[in-house]
Design a protein around this motif. Structure first.
Motif, short mmCIF file in Angstrom:
data_model
loop_
_atom_site.label_atom_id
_atom_site.label_comp_id
_atom_site.label_asym_id
_atom_site.label_seq_id
_atom_site.Cartn_x
_atom_site.Cartn_y
_atom_site.Cartn_z
N ASP A 117 26.08 70.29 29.22
CA ASP A 117 26.88 71.50 29.03
C ASP A 117 26.47 72.54 30.07
O ASP A 117 25.47 72.38 30.78
N SER A 118 27.25 73.61 30.16
CA SER A 118 27.00 74.61 31.20
C SER A 118 25.91 75.59 30.82
O SER A 118 25.63 76.53 31.58
N GLN A 119 25.26 75.38 29.68
CA GLN A 119 24.14 76.22 29.27
C GLN A 119 23.03 76.23 30.32
O GLN A 119 22.33 77.23 30.51
N ILE A 120 22.89 75.13 31.03
CA ILE A 120 21.83 75.04 32.03
C ILE A 120 21.93 76.14 33.08
O ILE A 120 20.92 76.65 33.58
N VAL A 170 23.77 69.78 40.43
CA VAL A 170 22.46 70.06 39.82
C VAL A 170 22.62 70.46 38.36
O VAL A 170 21.64 70.51 37.62
N GLY A 171 23.86 70.69 37.95
CA GLY A 171 24.12 70.92 36.52
C GLY A 171 23.77 69.70 35.67
O GLY A 171 23.63 69.81 34.45
N ALA A 172 23.61 68.54 36.32
CA ALA A 172 23.17 67.34 35.59
C ALA A 172 21.77 67.52 35.04
O ALA A 172 21.33 66.75 34.18
N HIS A 173 21.04 68.55 35.52
CA HIS A 173 19.73 68.85 34.95
C HIS A 173 19.87 69.45 33.56
O HIS A 173 18.87 69.83 32.94
N SER A 174 21.10 69.50 33.08
CA SER A 174 21.32 69.87 31.68
C SER A 174 20.69 68.84 30.75
O SER A 174 20.39 69.13 29.60
N ILE A 175 20.51 67.61 31.27
CA ILE A 175 19.85 66.56 30.48
C ILE A 175 18.62 66.06 31.25
O ILE A 175 18.54 66.19 32.45
N LYS A 202 30.14 81.43 37.66
CA LYS A 202 31.46 80.90 37.28
C LYS A 202 31.30 79.68 36.37
O LYS A 202 32.02 79.53 35.38
N MET A 203 30.36 78.80 36.71
CA MET A 203 30.16 77.60 35.91
C MET A 203 29.61 77.93 34.53
O MET A 203 30.01 77.33 33.52
N ALA A 204 28.71 78.91 34.47
CA ALA A 204 28.13 79.30 33.18
C ALA A 204 29.18 79.88 32.25
O ALA A 204 29.11 79.70 31.03
N GLY A 205 30.17 80.57 32.82
CA GLY A 205 31.18 81.22 32.00
C GLY A 205 32.39 80.37 31.68
O GLY A 205 33.26 80.79 30.92
#
Length: 429
Positions: free
Chosen positions: A357-360, A301-306, A389-392
């Motif tokens: 990026d992991s900003q999401i 779901v980190g693909a929602h970064s875009i 963990k992913m954000a950091g």
């Protein structure tokens, strides 16, 4: 007279004696000025004089043969290693292998879905290797259509220059295909022999999934280059990878060999594709049936970064009093202001909308998730821990994302004699 002769002889004797004494003193000095060589004696001119080119310029010639070995600290006319290249470079040139810049590695120690490429002796090229999960192979088209991936990339890049929003659209197209019946390009079919509604007409797809024209164009070019070889399912997989890389993900290899499915039914979408209000446990169960874990779900779901979502998809949550209270109130007001029409587009990530990026994850953790499904993942204790963990650690997220997307690309694939290679992607042969 005799006295005069005696005096003369005495004088000559003294001169001869002096000459012998002089020779005795000078000859050792001269001898010490020569160095022995295999052919006799050589006067030790400095090396820059002994150089053949300088000898010609200064009119000095030497008859000595060149030494086979010289100390490393001496200058020489031509170093025996000067024009030689390391053996590996010679082999690469002989085999016509050009050096290519190596991509940054993005390894996922846990996914285990893609074997490492092993070098073939003599040419330095990776040997096609089998994907452990799906029977897919890296370099699958190397012999029958070596330009396959390049052609897909060229078509995609041309279209992205016109419309950058096609990158997240292709990523969505890939995932919506793989999660239903596996990665078989069934989402591309306009109709099937049964005449029933196809996947692309199902509610979660419909107007929300696009990019079909890009796949059509790539297929047309590939059919002209190597007819009947490259499947539509593999075209989607290649285009998905290139879309992700174009938005910031490190590159990775895509194992291929997928075959195209023969049917597509809208009813198959219902229990396989999450929608924004799908309960957490249902999402977890859907992914588990496809061989994906909770961590895979959170990572993907980190693909929602875009990308963006239609206002009509999220409006009910934004204006629902109870649900909106769980969100950051400034964010809610901003999204409501932008959501004046159902067809308005709202960004998943308001900070770096077009960049993977992991900003999401910082947005999710701060209660600024546009989709309710992302919000419930952030509320779940296990999901929350993974997101932190992913954000950091963006590098760790990149690596895990690549592992998860490779795993997704192997879901229920058709290989070998299964399915077919469609002549055009919107219809079975």
């Amino acid at each position: 007279m005799l006295n005069c002769m005696a005096a003369g002889m005495a004088a000559r004797g003294r001169i001869i004696a002096a000459a012998f004494i002089s020779c005795a003193l000078i000859l050792p000095l001269l001898a010490s000025a020569f160095e022995p060589s295999e052919s006799g004696l050589r006067f030790p001119f400095p090396d820059f004089i002994n150089s053949p080119s300088n000898n010609i310029e200064q009119g000095i010639q030497t008859n000595d043969p060149p030494k086979e070995e010289e100390p490393e600290n001496q200058m020489s006319y031509k170093s025996p290693l000067k024009d030689k290249k390391p053996k590996i470079e010679q082999l690469r040139e002989q085999n016509g292998v050009e050096d290519q810049p190596e991509a940054e590695p993005a390894e996922n120690e846990d996914h285990g879905d893609e074997s490492e490429a092993k070098p073939v002796e003599g040419n330095g090229e990776p040997e096609p290797v089998e994907n452990a999960k799906g029977g897919l192979i890296e370099g699958f088209y190397e012999k029958d259509c070596p330009q396959a991936e390049q052609i897909v990339n060229e078509v995609l890049m041309k279209n992205l220059q016109k419309d950058a929003t096609l990158a997240p659209a292709i990523v969505r197209l890939f995932s919506h295909d793989c999660l239903v019946k596996g990665c078989d390009a069934s989402i591309l079919l306009d109709e099937t022999p049964s005449g029933e509604d196809v996947e692309k007409k199902a509610g979660p797809n419909g107007p929300f999934v696009r990019g079909f024209e890009v796949i059509d164009e790539a297929k047309e070019r590939l059919e002209a280059e190597c007819p009947g070889v490259v499947s539509c399912a593999d075209i989607i997989a290649f285009a998905n990878r290139d879309s992700l890389v174009n938005t910031g993900l490190p590159t990775y290899k895509v194992a291929a060999g997928r075959r195209d499915g023969l049917s597509s039914l809208a009813e198959n979408v219902k229990n396989n594709l999450p929608v924004p209000d799908t309960p957490l446990q249902e999402m977890i169960d859907m992914f588990k049936r496809k061989g994906l874990t909770l961590e895979d779900l959170v990572v993907l779901v980190g693909a929602h970064s875009i990308g963006t979502a239609h206002c009509g998809v999220v409006k009910s949550r934004l204006f629902d009093k109870r649900k909106s209270m769980e969100m950051d109130q400034n964010y809610v007001e901003q999204m409501r202001f932008m959501c004046t029409r159902d067809d308005n587009m709202l960004p998943f990530d308001g900070v770096t909308q077009n960049k993977m990026d992991s900003q999401i994850y910082n947005e999710f953790l701060a209660k600024r998730a546009l989709l309710e499904s992302d919000h419930v993942l952030a509320k779940d204790p296990h999901g929350n821990d993974i997101m932190k963990k992913m954000a950091g650690d963006q590098a760790a997220w990149f690596a895990k994302f690549i592992g998860a997307i490779v795993k997704m690309g192997g879901i229920e694939v058709l290989t070998g004699n299964q399915g077919e290679i469609r002549r055009q992607c919107r219809a079975v042969n």
